[in-house]
Scaffold this motif. Structure first.
Motif, short mmCIF file in Angstrom:
data_model
loop_
_atom_site.label_atom_id
_atom_site.label_comp_id
_atom_site.label_asym_id
_atom_site.label_seq_id
_atom_site.Cartn_x
_atom_site.Cartn_y
_atom_site.Cartn_z
N LEU A 247 51.33 38.84 24.51
CA LEU A 247 52.57 38.34 25.12
C LEU A 247 52.58 36.82 25.20
O LEU A 247 53.61 36.18 24.95
N ALA A 248 51.43 36.25 25.50
CA ALA A 248 51.35 34.78 25.55
C ALA A 248 51.58 34.19 24.15
O ALA A 248 52.19 33.12 24.01
N MET A 249 51.12 34.89 23.11
CA MET A 249 51.35 34.41 21.74
C MET A 249 52.84 34.42 21.42
O MET A 249 53.36 33.49 20.79
N VAL A 250 53.54 35.49 21.86
CA VAL A 250 54.98 35.57 21.62
C VAL A 250 55.67 34.37 22.29
O VAL A 250 56.50 33.69 21.68
N ASP A 251 55.30 34.11 23.54
CA ASP A 251 55.91 32.98 24.28
C ASP A 251 55.64 31.65 23.58
O ASP A 251 56.53 30.82 23.44
N LEU A 252 54.39 31.47 23.15
CA LEU A 252 54.06 30.19 22.50
C LEU A 252 54.82 30.02 21.19
O LEU A 252 55.30 28.92 20.88
#
Ligand code: HEM
Length: 265
Positions: A247-252
């Protein structure tokens, strides 16, 4: 190959089984000696360097792997079984293997590793040498706890690495390599998800793993001095941590998109 700093005057030696002629039968660290087999996996190499797997990194059965993961990192039995059997199945192997063989490209091993170069075209096995420049970039991606010194002793600026920091590093590396398929992208997140769980530490209000532990683990393939497992690291917790990284990768990635592309989402 260099010897441990604690034994500077002892010549290179040979490892056989879990015993080291220099450090004995315990779990003191000793780096690989000539002829020892090692993999691109820092976790497994570390187990061999501490005698939780055979120190020569050879003739390892799926049960040796399960035992090593449980004793060395405190993994729960279900997690150790899933990783060990999962690994052997992906490798298509049901006989004992050496650590080097675990790095067969396209089985568990994948491109866009955090501290290793991609497997060169035509090669069957991944490089096992850690790239110092990639290691430094990974550690520089760890920013948790760096912003302030809350809760720390004066002068003790301990930086931690958490799921968002790992995501930052994965996004960076996945831009530099051929695209990963879904299975290998999941494996890549899971590898770091496990260690985030095993070593999770709280400093003030920040939670993550100390970057200095990460540095020694990746560069020297060594457990933190005096560290012993503090809890049974479970499978569901790793699944949660991998999801947090995803999820953090999607946000970044969203944050990096030009505004007009973001608006079309
Ligand atoms: C405590 C359990 C484990 C942890 C914490 C762990 C952690 C890691 C990490 C962080 C990497 C990434 C290195 C990099 O990106 O440069 C890695 C790579 C790898 N691991 Fe493990 N691992 C574990 C168990 C296993 C097991 C059981 C297997 C196979 C049977 C395995 C096989 C591999 C392989 C083949 C790679 C290379 C993947 C790549 O191309 O980056 N690991 N591991």
């Amino acid at each position: 190959m260099s010897l441990p700093a604690s034994h500077p005057d002892i010549d290179s030696h040979q490892h056989k089984g879990k015993t080291c002629p220099v450090t004995g039968k315990g779990h003191e660290w000793c780096p690989p000696q000539d002829g020892d087999s090692r993999s691109p996996c820092p976790a497994l190499n570390t187990l061999a360097n501490h005698g939780y797997l055979s120190r020569d990194g050879r003739n390892i059965s799926v049960f040796d792997l399960i035992r090593g993961l449980k004793n060395g990192y405190g993994l729960s039995t279900p997690l150790a079984i899933v990783l060990a059997f999962g690994g052997f199945i992906l490798l298509g192997r049901f006989t004992n293997l050496s650590l080097f063989e675990i790095g067969k490209h396209g089985a568990v091993e994948h491109d866009a590793s955090l501290v290793h170069k991609d497997t060169p075209k035509g090669e069957e096995y991944a490089p096992i040498d850690v790239q110092e420049d990639l290691l430094e970039k990974l550690l520089a991606d760890a920013k948790t706890g760096d912003e302030d010194s809350e809760g720390l002793e004066a002068g003790d600026r301990r930086t931690l690495m958490d799921a968002t920091d790992v995501a930052r590093a994965r996004v960076r590396r996945e831009k530099e390599s051929p695209a990963l398929d879904a299975l290998h992208a999941e494996i890549a997140r899971g590898e770091m998800g496990i260690i985030l769980g095993v070593w999770e530490t709280k400093v003030g209000r920040k939670v993550g793993i100390p970057v200095e532990w990460m540095r020694d683990w990746l560069r020297k393939e060594r457990l933190p001095e005096g560290w012993k497992p503090t809890h049974a690291q479970g499978l569901l917790d790793v699944v949660k941590r991998s999801k947090a990284i995803r999820l953090a990768m999607v946000d970044l990635r969203k944050a990096e998109m030009p505004t007009d592309e973001k608006a079309r989402l």
